[in-house]
Structure formats: structure tokens, C-alpha cells
Motif scaffolding. Structure first.
Motif, PDB file in Angstrom:
ATOM      1  N   TYR A  47       4.834  20.775  19.262  1.00 56.77           N
ATOM      2  CA  TYR A  47       4.542  22.206  19.318  1.00 56.77           C
ATOM      3  C   TYR A  47       3.095  22.515  19.685  1.00 56.77           C
ATOM      4  N   ARG A  48       2.130  21.902  19.002  1.00 56.96           N
ATOM      5  CA  ARG A  48       0.723  22.197  19.292  1.00 56.96           C
ATOM      6  C   ARG A  48       0.331  21.790  20.716  1.00 56.96           C
ATOM      7  N   GLN A  94      17.652   7.034  -1.109  1.00 56.22           N
ATOM      8  CA  GLN A  94      17.769   6.508  -2.472  1.00 56.22           C
ATOM      9  C   GLN A  94      17.665   7.605  -3.525  1.00 56.22           C
ATOM     10  N   ASN A  95      16.938   8.677  -3.192  1.00 47.69           N
ATOM     11  CA  ASN A  95      16.725   9.759  -4.153  1.00 47.69           C
ATOM     12  C   ASN A  95      16.740  11.094  -3.405  1.00 47.69           C
ATOM     13  N   GLU A  96      17.777  11.897  -3.626  1.00 47.86           N
ATOM     14  CA  GLU A  96      17.937  13.146  -2.873  1.00 47.86           C
ATOM     15  C   GLU A  96      16.831  14.155  -3.140  1.00 47.86           C
ATOM     16  N   GLN A  97      16.104  14.004  -4.241  1.00 47.65           N
ATOM     17  CA  GLN A  97      15.005  14.922  -4.535  1.00 47.65           C
ATOM     18  C   GLN A  97      13.851  14.771  -3.545  1.00 47.65           C
ATOM     19  N   ILE A  98      13.815  13.637  -2.865  1.00 43.69           N
ATOM     20  CA  ILE A  98      12.741  13.385  -1.891  1.00 43.69           C
ATOM     21  C   ILE A  98      13.097  13.980  -0.525  1.00 43.69           C
ATOM     22  N   ALA A  99      14.359  14.373  -0.348  1.00 42.20           N
ATOM     23  CA  ALA A  99      14.810  14.887   0.957  1.00 42.20           C
ATOM     24  C   ALA A  99      13.976  16.063   1.473  1.00 42.20           C
ATOM     25  N   PRO A 100      13.657  17.073   0.636  1.00 41.58           N
ATOM     26  CA  PRO A 100      12.824  18.176   1.141  1.00 41.58           C
ATOM     27  C   PRO A 100      11.451  17.710   1.622  1.00 41.58           C
ATOM     28  N   LEU A 101      10.885  16.711   0.931  1.00 42.76           N
ATOM     29  CA  LEU A 101       9.579  16.178   1.324  1.00 42.76           C
ATOM     30  C   LEU A 101       9.683  15.456   2.668  1.00 42.76           C
ATOM     31  N   ALA A 102      10.781  14.715   2.868  1.00 40.84           N
ATOM     32  CA  ALA A 102      10.990  14.020   4.134  1.00 40.84           C
ATOM     33  C   ALA A 102      11.159  15.022   5.277  1.00 40.84           C
ATOM     34  N   GLU A 103      11.856  16.124   5.001  1.00 39.79           N
ATOM     35  CA  GLU A 103      12.054  17.166   6.014  1.00 39.79           C
ATOM     36  C   GLU A 103      10.727  17.832   6.362  1.00 39.79           C
ATOM     37  N   TRP A 104       9.904  18.073   5.340  1.00 42.31           N
ATOM     38  CA  TRP A 104       8.580  18.674   5.563  1.00 42.31           C
ATOM     39  C   TRP A 104       7.710  17.749   6.412  1.00 42.31           C
ATOM     40  N   ARG A 105       7.775  16.439   6.118  1.00 42.11           N
ATOM     41  CA  ARG A 105       6.977  15.470   6.869  1.00 42.11           C
ATOM     42  C   ARG A 105       7.431  15.413   8.327  1.00 42.11           C
ATOM     43  N   LYS A 106       8.743  15.539   8.535  1.00 49.08           N
ATOM     44  CA  LYS A 106       9.275  15.546   9.894  1.00 49.08           C
ATOM     45  C   LYS A 106       8.784  16.767  10.659  1.00 49.08           C
ATOM     46  N   SER A 107       8.728  17.920   9.973  1.00 51.11           N
ATOM     47  CA  SER A 107       8.242  19.148  10.601  1.00 51.11           C
ATOM     48  C   SER A 107       6.777  19.024  11.003  1.00 51.11           C
ATOM     49  N   LEU A 108       5.982  18.376  10.149  1.00 53.34           N
ATOM     50  CA  LEU A 108       4.578  18.136  10.494  1.00 53.34           C
ATOM     51  C   LEU A 108       4.451  17.285  11.742  1.00 53.34           C
ATOM     52  N   GLY A 109       5.332  16.271  11.832  1.00 51.30           N
ATOM     53  CA  GLY A 109       5.318  15.405  13.004  1.00 51.30           C
ATOM     54  C   GLY A 109       5.645  16.171  14.277  1.00 51.30           C
ATOM     55  N   LYS A 142       0.843  -1.197   0.000  1.00 56.64           N
ATOM     56  CA  LYS A 142       0.000   0.000   0.000  1.00 56.64           C
ATOM     57  C   LYS A 142       0.877   1.245   0.000  1.00 56.64           C
ATOM     58  N   PRO A 143       0.421   2.302  -0.682  1.00 57.50           N
ATOM     59  CA  PRO A 143       1.212   3.546  -0.692  1.00 57.50           C
ATOM     60  C   PRO A 143       1.381   4.091   0.723  1.00 57.50           C
ATOM     61  N   ALA A 144       2.555   4.645   1.007  1.00 56.33           N
ATOM     62  CA  ALA A 144       2.822   5.202   2.335  1.00 56.33           C
ATOM     63  C   ALA A 144       3.631   6.481   2.198  1.00 56.33           C
ATOM     64  N   CYS A 145       3.325   7.453   3.048  1.00 56.53           N
ATOM     65  CA  CYS A 145       4.094   8.711   3.028  1.00 56.53           C
ATOM     66  C   CYS A 145       4.443   9.142   4.448  1.00 56.53           C
ATOM     67  N   ASP A 146       4.558   8.162   5.352  1.00 50.26           N
ATOM     68  CA  ASP A 146       4.934   8.503   6.720  1.00 50.26           C
ATOM     69  C   ASP A 146       6.406   8.889   6.765  1.00 50.26           C
ATOM     70  N   GLU A 147       6.818   9.452   7.888  1.00 48.66           N
ATOM     71  CA  GLU A 147       8.178   9.984   8.016  1.00 48.66           C
ATOM     72  C   GLU A 147       9.242   8.915   7.787  1.00 48.66           C
ATOM     73  N   GLU A 148       9.056   7.742   8.377  1.00 48.14           N
ATOM     74  CA  GLU A 148      10.038   6.663   8.244  1.00 48.14           C
ATOM     75  C   GLU A 148      10.232   6.254   6.785  1.00 48.14           C
ATOM     76  N   THR A 149       9.105   6.133   6.052  1.00 53.60           N
ATOM     77  CA  THR A 149       9.174   5.731   4.645  1.00 53.60           C
ATOM     78  C   THR A 149       9.876   6.793   3.811  1.00 53.60           C
ATOM     79  N   LEU A 150       9.534   8.058   4.039  1.00 52.86           N
ATOM     80  CA  LEU A 150      10.134   9.142   3.250  1.00 52.86           C
ATOM     81  C   LEU A 150      11.634   9.281   3.527  1.00 52.86           C
ATOM     82  N   VAL A 151      12.028   9.077   4.778  1.00 50.89           N
ATOM     83  CA  VAL A 151      13.461   9.146   5.104  1.00 50.89           C
ATOM     84  C   VAL A 151      14.222   8.049   4.372  1.00 50.89           C
TER      85      VAL A 151
END
Length: 333
Positions: free
Chosen positions: A39-40, A18-33, A4-13
Motif C-alpha cells: 500500500y505505501r 496452536q492457539n486461536e487467541q493469537i489469530a487476531p494478532l497474526a491478522e494484524w501482523r499480516k496487515s502491517l506487512g 530468540k523471540p520472534a513476532c514475524d508473520e510466519e511465526t504468528l501464523v
């Protein structure tokens, strides 16, 4: 995950490796976490004066470590962005981070009376490099052995923790135990005591009952108990002495937080920071504990070492936006 498709922090990291272009997305996902996990919730429970106060539970763990709850401020990553949220309460103050150095390794070497290792630890030599040179292995492997084999970790445990192959883990484990035989002897004696009596204790008399045969972890817990619980007691005593020094006017900094072997203090004036570091380090290394030892451990002397770091806090750029800056200095015994 699981087809199944996954976009959780662990998967994105993992994908970012494997692909440095995904690094900004992984960082964004970490910030959401961080927003949802830290923070909230912090904003909801912060007090009118702007302080975030945790609740420490003295009996919250079997080892005796203080547990931090509502909120848990012991799970803040030291190197993460969340650390920048913490700053001194004083206009010209700064935070001090005081750590016991190789705390449990030094305690366990004393408990099992491993003279060869104790000689290294008291000489001021880099113990990890010493072991690495002796075993002809990289320093990081020696460090992992030093911190895990004192508690009798298995070959499988070394493989899981370090990613080593089984042959390497077995070779390092047997080689380390051959050089420091007091540890495997301690593990054998502790096993016999647990089977026969169902409990273990520390030099300070902190008893842990392990008489349930169905507890698969009881031997590992028995090996861990003297080191972890003794470390707790020494850290508690250090905090008490630091507070007493402040009351007597010998120290200006206030103890504000505790995480395992680390004590965080708030220094009211950064111009006093180095002087405060030296006082804190001296108190931690020379903490008084001999009067609390059980009679059979009365001759025990722990070769304590501590390092104190000055933590520079958030600065503001020209636009008034805060940004985190870190400068640190250390004092070692």
C-alpha cells in the motif's frame, strides 16, 4: 526462532494454528506487512489520475513470461485484501478475469502425445477426478500428481511439496507414470538431448540453452521449458487477438493486466459482462497459432480450455466506507 523471540508473520501464523487467541494478532501482523510491502509503495508511485501503472519486461524471464516491475502487480494474492484495491476505471464497469484452464497440463499432454490423458482432456471430464478414480486416491492427490509429474518431479519433491510420507509419494509417482508412460519416455529423451546437444526447444521454436554441466537444475528446466514457454506464447497470442477484437468493435473490454496464464480485462458496462465473457472465452480457446508451429510440430493441436470470471468490485456501506464484495460467474469450454 533460533532461541530468540520472534513476532514475524510466519511465526504468528504458526502459533495461531496452536492457539486461536493469537489469530487476531497474526491478522494484524499480516496487515502491517501489506502496508509496508504494497500500500505505501503504491501510494508513492501512483499517478495523478489515480492509476497504478506497472512496467512489463518482455525479456525479464528465461521462459518468456512477462515480468511486472515498478511496481510488481503479479504478486498480489488473488484471495487477499490487496485485490480489493483494484476496480474498473468506468463508473458502471467491472473487471473480468480470464484464465486458461489446466493450461500446461494440456500443452504437455500434447507435446509428449499422451493419448490416454488427451482423450480425457478433450472429453470434458474432470481430469483430476478421472485420475483419482483410476488410481483410487483422493482428488487433491491426483491434482498434485497431474500438475507436478508432467515435469518429472522426484519423490523427495513430492514429499516436500505435499507433506506426504516417502512411501506414499513413491507409490503415487510410479503409479502415475505407469498409467501415462509417454511422460517418463519424454523425460528420458529430454535428458539425452540435453547431455548430447545442450539445448531444448518448444513447438514454436523457443530455444533454451542448458549446456552448463554445473547447473544442477538443468534437467528440470529442460522438462519445464516446452510447457511453460508454449503457454506463454499462446497467452500472448490471445491478448493480441483480444485487442484486435476491441479495435474492430467486436469486444468492448480492454486488456489491462497479465499474470502467467491469466488475463485481466476492464469491461465498460457490467450489463455487457456476460456477453463479453463469452467473446473472451471463445477467442482464448480458438486462438490462432498453427502458422507459428515448427514444421515438425505442424500437426499439433492443443486442447485449450478457458474460464472467465466477473469480478465484482468494492461497494460502499451506509457510512461511506468501502468494503470488498466478491461475486463471480464462470464460463468454461
Amino acid at each position: 526462532k533460533g532461541n530468540k523471540p520472534a513476532c514475524d508473520e510466519e511465526t504468528l501464523v504458526e502459533l495461531a494454528r496452536q492457539n486461536e487467541q493469537i489469530a487476531p494478532l497474526a491478522e494484524w501482523r499480516k496487515s502491517l506487512g501489506l502496508q509496508s510491502r504494497l500500500y505505501r509503495p503504491w501510494l508513492k508511485i501512483s499517478e495523478p489520475d489515480g492509476f497504478l501503472r506497472t512496467h512489463y519486461v518482455l525479456a525479464g524471464t528465461v521462459t518468456g513470461r512477462l515480468a511486472s516491475r515498478s511496481p510488481n502487480l503479479q504478486n498480489v494474492d488473488k484471495k487477499g485484501k490487496a485485490k480489493a484495491a483494484f476496480k474498473s476505471r468506468y463508473p458502471n464497469g467491472c473487471l473480468l478475469n480470464a484464465d486458461y484452464d489446466q493450461h500446461e497440463l494440456r500443452i504437455m499432454a500434447t507435446v509428449v502425445d499422451e493419448k490416454k490423458l488427451l482423450k480425457v482432456l478433450t472429453s470434458g471430464v474432470d481430469v483430476h477426478q478421472f485420475v483419482a478414480d483410476e488410481m483410487k486416491i483422493p482428488r487433491d492427490q491426483a491434482k498434485s500428481c497431474n500438475f507436478s509429474l508432467i515435469y518429472g518431479i522426484s519423490v523427495y519433491g513430492l514429499v516436500q511439496r505435499n507433506g506426504w510420507d516417502e512411501d506414499t509419494a513413491a507409490r503415487l509417482r510410479s503409479g502415475w507414470f505407469e498409467r501415462y508412460p509417454a511422460f517418463p519416455e519424454f523425460h528420458k529423451a529430454t535428458r539425452r538431448k540435453v547431455v548430447k546437444e545442450g539445448w531444448v526447444t518448444t513447438p514454436f521454436g523457443w530455444v533454451r540453452h542448458l549446456n552448463d554441466p554445473s547447473n544442477a537444475k538443468r534437467f528440470r528446466q529442460a522438462f519445464n521449458h516446452p510447457g511453460q514457454s508454449t503457454a506463454v506464447v499462446l497467452c500472448f497470442l490471445a491478448m493480441l487477438e483480444l485487442e484486435q477484437a476491441r479495435i474492430e468493435g467486436k469486444l468492448q473490454s480492454l486488456v489491462i493486466h497479465h499474470v502467467h496464464d491469466s488475463i485481466v480485462l476492464d469491461c465498460p458496462d457490467r450489463r455487457l459482462a456476460w456477453q463479453e465473457c463469452e467473446i473472451v472465452q471463445k477467442i482464448m480457446v480458438n486462438v490462432k497459432y498453427k502458422h507459428l508451429l515448427l514444421p515438425e510440430f505442424s500437426g499439433m493441436r492443443f486442447p485449450l480450455a478457458a474460464k472467465v470470471e466477473i469480478v465484482e468490485q468494492r461497494k460502499e456501506d451506509k457510512n461511506g466506507k468501502s468494503k470488498s464484495k466478491s461475486k463471480s460467474g464462470k464460463r468454461k469450454s
